[in-house]
Design a protein around this motif. Structure first.
Motif, short mmCIF file in Angstrom:
data_model
loop_
_atom_site.label_atom_id
_atom_site.label_comp_id
_atom_site.label_asym_id
_atom_site.label_seq_id
_atom_site.Cartn_x
_atom_site.Cartn_y
_atom_site.Cartn_z
N LEU A 281 64.30 -14.45 80.89
CA LEU A 281 62.96 -15.02 81.01
C LEU A 281 63.02 -16.39 81.68
CD1 LEU A 281 61.72 -14.12 77.43
CD2 LEU A 281 61.09 -12.94 79.54
N GLU A 303 60.66 -16.34 94.77
CA GLU A 303 60.15 -14.97 94.90
C GLU A 303 58.69 -14.97 94.47
OE1 GLU A 303 62.57 -12.66 92.25
OE2 GLU A 303 64.32 -12.73 93.56
N TYR A 304 57.93 -14.01 94.96
CA TYR A 304 56.57 -13.84 94.46
C TYR A 304 56.65 -13.46 92.98
CZ TYR A 304 54.32 -13.52 99.10
OH TYR A 304 53.84 -13.77 100.34
N LYS A 305 55.72 -14.00 92.19
CA LYS A 305 55.63 -13.58 90.80
C LYS A 305 54.49 -12.56 90.70
CE LYS A 305 55.44 -15.43 86.07
NZ LYS A 305 54.71 -14.34 85.45
N TYR A 306 54.85 -11.31 90.62
CA TYR A 306 53.87 -10.23 90.59
C TYR A 306 53.22 -10.15 89.22
CZ TYR A 306 56.01 -9.05 94.98
OH TYR A 306 56.46 -9.13 96.26
N ARG A 310 56.46 -5.73 83.18
CA ARG A 310 57.91 -5.71 83.42
C ARG A 310 58.47 -4.34 83.12
NH1 ARG A 310 61.56 -10.74 82.66
NH2 ARG A 310 63.46 -10.05 83.68
N GLU A 377 58.91 -5.18 88.37
CA GLU A 377 57.54 -5.30 87.87
C GLU A 377 56.73 -4.14 88.43
OE1 GLU A 377 56.86 -7.93 85.88
OE2 GLU A 377 54.72 -8.29 85.98
N PHE A 416 63.20 -6.91 91.61
CA PHE A 416 63.70 -8.26 91.87
C PHE A 416 65.12 -8.50 91.38
CE2 PHE A 416 60.75 -8.46 88.23
CZ PHE A 416 61.62 -8.85 87.22
N ALA A 452 60.97 -7.54 95.87
CA ALA A 452 60.11 -8.71 95.70
C ALA A 452 60.26 -9.59 96.93
CB ALA A 452 60.55 -9.48 94.45
N LYS A 501 59.23 -20.71 86.56
CA LYS A 501 58.03 -20.09 87.10
C LYS A 501 57.00 -21.17 87.43
CE LYS A 501 56.83 -18.83 82.34
NZ LYS A 501 56.20 -17.93 81.41
N GLU A 602 47.01 -13.12 75.32
CA GLU A 602 47.31 -14.23 76.22
C GLU A 602 46.07 -15.12 76.33
OE1 GLU A 602 48.90 -13.16 80.01
OE2 GLU A 602 48.62 -15.19 80.78
N LYS A 644 54.05 -7.25 73.95
CA LYS A 644 54.73 -8.24 73.09
C LYS A 644 54.43 -7.96 71.62
CE LYS A 644 55.49 -12.34 75.84
NZ LYS A 644 55.27 -13.78 75.99
P1 ATP Z 1 54.31 -14.40 81.57
O1 ATP Z 1 53.08 -14.43 80.74
O2 ATP Z 1 54.39 -15.54 82.51
O3 ATP Z 1 54.57 -13.09 82.21
P2 ATP Z 1 56.56 -13.81 79.97
O4 ATP Z 1 56.92 -14.51 78.73
O5 ATP Z 1 56.20 -12.39 79.90
O6 ATP Z 1 55.42 -14.70 80.56
P3 ATP Z 1 58.18 -15.16 81.81
O7 ATP Z 1 59.62 -15.35 81.82
O8 ATP Z 1 57.43 -16.32 81.32
O9 ATP Z 1 57.74 -13.89 81.00
O10 ATP Z 1 57.70 -14.82 83.26
C1 ATP Z 1 58.45 -13.90 83.96
C2 ATP Z 1 57.69 -12.60 84.02
O11 ATP Z 1 57.09 -12.46 85.30
C3 ATP Z 1 58.67 -11.47 83.92
O12 ATP Z 1 58.76 -11.06 82.57
C4 ATP Z 1 58.12 -10.41 84.82
O13 ATP Z 1 57.36 -9.51 84.06
C5 ATP Z 1 57.21 -11.13 85.76
N1 ATP Z 1 57.69 -11.20 87.17
C6 ATP Z 1 56.94 -10.94 88.27
N2 ATP Z 1 57.61 -11.12 89.40
C7 ATP Z 1 58.86 -11.52 89.05
C8 ATP Z 1 60.03 -11.88 89.79
N3 ATP Z 1 60.04 -11.90 91.12
N4 ATP Z 1 61.12 -12.23 89.07
C9 ATP Z 1 61.12 -12.23 87.71
N5 ATP Z 1 60.04 -11.91 86.97
C10 ATP Z 1 58.92 -11.56 87.62
#
Ligand code: ATP
Length: 677
Positions: A281, A303-306, A310, A377, A416, A452, A501, A602, A644
């Protein structure tokens, strides 16, 4: 050590080598643990007991560990007890011959079902003494409760619980004092708490892990007539930590450990397709400059955060399936195109949700790719416009028993990371190497599978432009990751500083959205009288195993959502707050209804503030008096996080960390240190 040892010395004369571990002996250890909050003492109690199990009944080591961590099987096996407070009360009533009304009144008075059961039991005349419970028997009995299915399942669950309850404390009176919760050990109390999903001992899984390592290495040395060295103790602990992070299944690790010894575990217990690992994470940041400060002169990649779900995809081609078949849930040898499973962020098997992905998977795989574990993702995809759709679209897909032909919302998989390839774990390789392997093993297919989008530029302007592009492409922002060197390895289950992030809407306001547990609700007014109009939310404190209130929320809900929530939450109503809810006791701050801790939402917030009305992070040193907790100002509901579980909600420490960061930013001190949460 000696003091504790002497207390634990052979208190169960019937427990001889080769005989089952008495459940009472485990509960006695729980009672000792209950008397302390010191982690080292907890570890000592636990490991002494586990040593005894290793010495006398190693066959029972696995169920003992499982009962200690309040689990019946690994998460990916999908085994859940599926019972609420009302079913447990029914079982207590029927076992003890007390009416449900009396049990409910007691619950109102005492507030802890475990103690209600103890009280009920002590008023029950004992006609005959059933055989004492064993650890193995309790595990099997609870497993039966969890796996009963079909017509009349609820009734049979109650019967099975009754069977366990009537045998509990059959050899003792369960001496616990219900007013002080001291005394014991009481099998009844811990059975009920297991059923409720919370032993409330502060016995986190990582604490049990350390205890297992200590017990095992001491036991091995003892058999050779010596004591283990400090180096061996440390090695045992770090070996078990690594092995468990790559292969989180005690069902596999414990038999292997008993056979080969703990220090040899890494040779045979490795990451493998079929056993999902907890994902790596990221830590939140509030500005691109914070990212640059963090990585300084080390190379990173963006990287783009899609914004989707997950998914960890595990695959073994048909030719190699035999080696893994046992480990892949639901897999059959007849699988035509190899065997595959998809797991969620919390290791739930999502294969039934995504049959479309499973069907097409083999077409994305290049020749020569025999097995893999992929981190990705899944994102809702607009086939006409050929672009990513908002997360809300993905949530409209059914979760179970989806038939490919009925699917309306198409998904595209954005990969990714790669954790395993062709029989070998690659988590220790650098991200640059893993990315090369990933790109070499798959061929993208438009609208189905893509890598990604990434950018390796290191300059602030380049990152800003890339962030803007990601937002235009309907993404949430960027993930920035360490690219080279050992620090860029994949760290399972860790919220790591090597992944940051940046969400588009972090850049002002609080660093991140929060994932909070719904504890209660207030009846609506005006237009909202038939539904709940506002809710009480809490974060989770893993150290005390408690939910600490953080805000009331009434904004961000559509009428339709409010109706659905009313239906969903009405099913988990309870008469009074659980004893592990930390909330303000002032009358006017009490919600109208309380719920079991089940749903995670959330939530976004404008900023954080201190308030005597809420309890979040009050013990994290944010307020010198320790009386005020942190609360969210202007919280807004974003979505339900059904990937979650409540104990995966934002922790009190994370909330405190966000609060401190905000404080340091507003005081112009620059961002606070981004240490481990
Ligand atoms: P969030 O609410 O931000 O998704 P989270 O606690 O589920 O929080 P984080 O580690 O905070 O997880 O954010 C990473 C999440 O973003 C990953 O769990 C994944 O689902 C998503 N994601 C999207 N694109 C990517 C990427 N390129 N690399 C890693 N994670 C990514």
């Amino acid at each position: 050590q000696t003091k504790i040892q002497s207390k634990a010395k052979d208190p169960y004369p019937d427990w001889k080598a080769g005989t089952p571990v008495p459940y009472a002996a485990l509960c006695a250890t729980f009672s000792l643990i209950e008397l302390t909050t010191k982690r080292l003492e907890i570890i000592e109690h636990c490991s002494l007991f586990l040593r005894q199990v290793l010495r006398l009944t190693p066959d029972d080591f696995l169920p003992t560990v499982l009962l200690m961590i309040n689990k019946l099987a690994p998460d990916y096996a999908g085994i859940e007890l599926g019972i609420g407070e009302s079913l447990i009360m029914k079982a207590i009533g029927e076992t003890t011959g007390r009416s449900l009304q009396v049990i409910k009144a007691d619950q109102k008075d005492i507030g802890d079902l475990g103690l209600v059961a103890v009280k009920s039991r002590s008023t029950q005349p004992t006609m005959f003494k059933p055989k004492p419970l064993t650890v193995k028997g309790v595990h099997k009995g609870l497993m039966d409760v969890a796996t009963v299915a079909g017509h009349g399942a609820q009734g049979r669950k109650v019967d099975l619980i009754k069977k366990l309850l009537s045998a509990a404390d059959s050899q003792s009176s369960g001496k616990v004092d219900i007013h002080t919760d001291k005394g014991g050990p009481s099998e009844t109390k811990f059975l009920i708490r297991f059923l409720e999903g919370k032993l409330r001992l502060g016995l986190a899984e990582r604490t049990v892990l350390v205890s297992i390592a200590q017990a095992m290495i001491c036991h091995e040395a003892e058999q050779q007539g010596r004591v283990p060295s400090t180096t061996e103790m440390e090695q045992a602990e770090s070996t078990l930590k690594t092995v468990y992070s790559e292969l989180p299944s005690w069902d596999i690790i414990i038999p292997a450990m008993l056979k080969q010894g703990i220090l040899k575990l890494r040779e045979n217990c490795k990451l493998r397709p079929g056993v999902p690992l907890k994902p790596m994470l990221a830590k939140p940041t509030k500005a691109i400059t914070e990212v640059l400060d963090r990585f300084e002169d080390q190379t990173f990649t963006c990287e783009y955060k899609y914004d989707g779900e997950r998914a960890q995809i595990h695959y073994v081609s048909k030719d190699h399936a035999d080696e893994y078949i046992d480990a892949l849930p639901g897999a059959t040898k007849e699988a035509a195109k190899g065997v595959a499973s998809i797991f969620s962020r919390n290791s739930e098997d999502l294969s039934k949700k995504y049959p479309d992905i499973l069907e097409k998977l083999h077409t994305w795989v290049k020749e020569g790719t025999k097995s893999f574990v992929l981190d990705c993702e899944t994102v809702a995809w607009d086939l006409v416009e050929k672009k990513v759709l908002p997360f809300q679209q993905l949530m409209t897909r059914k979760r179970k028993d989806v038939k490919s032909e009925d699917i309306k919302v198409k998904v595209c998989v954005f990969a990714f990371d790669l954790l395993f390839l062709n029989g070998e774990a690659v988590v220790e390789k650098s991200l640059r190497e893993r990315r090369e392997l990933l790109h070499g093993a798959f061929s993208p297919v438009e609208g189905e599978f893509a890598f990604a989008t990434h950018m390796n530029g290191q300059e602030l302007e380049e990152i800003q432009t890339f962030l803007d592009e990601s937002v235009k492409a309907s993404c949430e922002g960027l993930m920035v990751k360490m690219l080279d060197g050992s620090e860029s390895g994949y760290e399972p289950s860790k919220r790591s500083r090597n992944w940051l992030k940046i969400k588009k809407d972090y850049l002002s306001g609080v660093g991140d959205s929060l994932d909070l547990v719904v504890l209660g609700a207030y009846y609506g007014r005006g237009k909202r009288t038939s539904v709940y109009g506002a809710f009480l939310l809490a974060c989770y404190n893993p150290n005390t195993d408690a939910y600490e209130t953080v805000c009331n929320i009434g904004t961000g809900f559509s009428e339709q959502v409010l109706e659905e929530l009313h239906k969903q939450l009405s099913e988990i109503k309870i008469d009074r707050p659980k004893p592990f809810y930390s909330h303000s006791s002032g009358g006017q701050h009490q919600p109208d209804v309380w719920f079991e801790p089940r749903y995670v939402w959330e939530v976004k917030s404008a900023d954080l503030t201190l308030s005597p009305r809420y309890k979040a992070g009050a013990k994290e040193g944010v307020d010198s008096s320790g009386e005020k907790g942190i609360s969210l100002r202007f919280p807004r509901f974003i979505k339900i996080r059904d990937d979650k579980k409540p104990d995966e909600a934002t922790t009190s420490r994370q909330v405190a960390e966000m609060y401190r960061k905000q404080e340091s930013v507003t005081k112009n001190k620059g961002p606070a240190a981004d240490d481990d949460f």
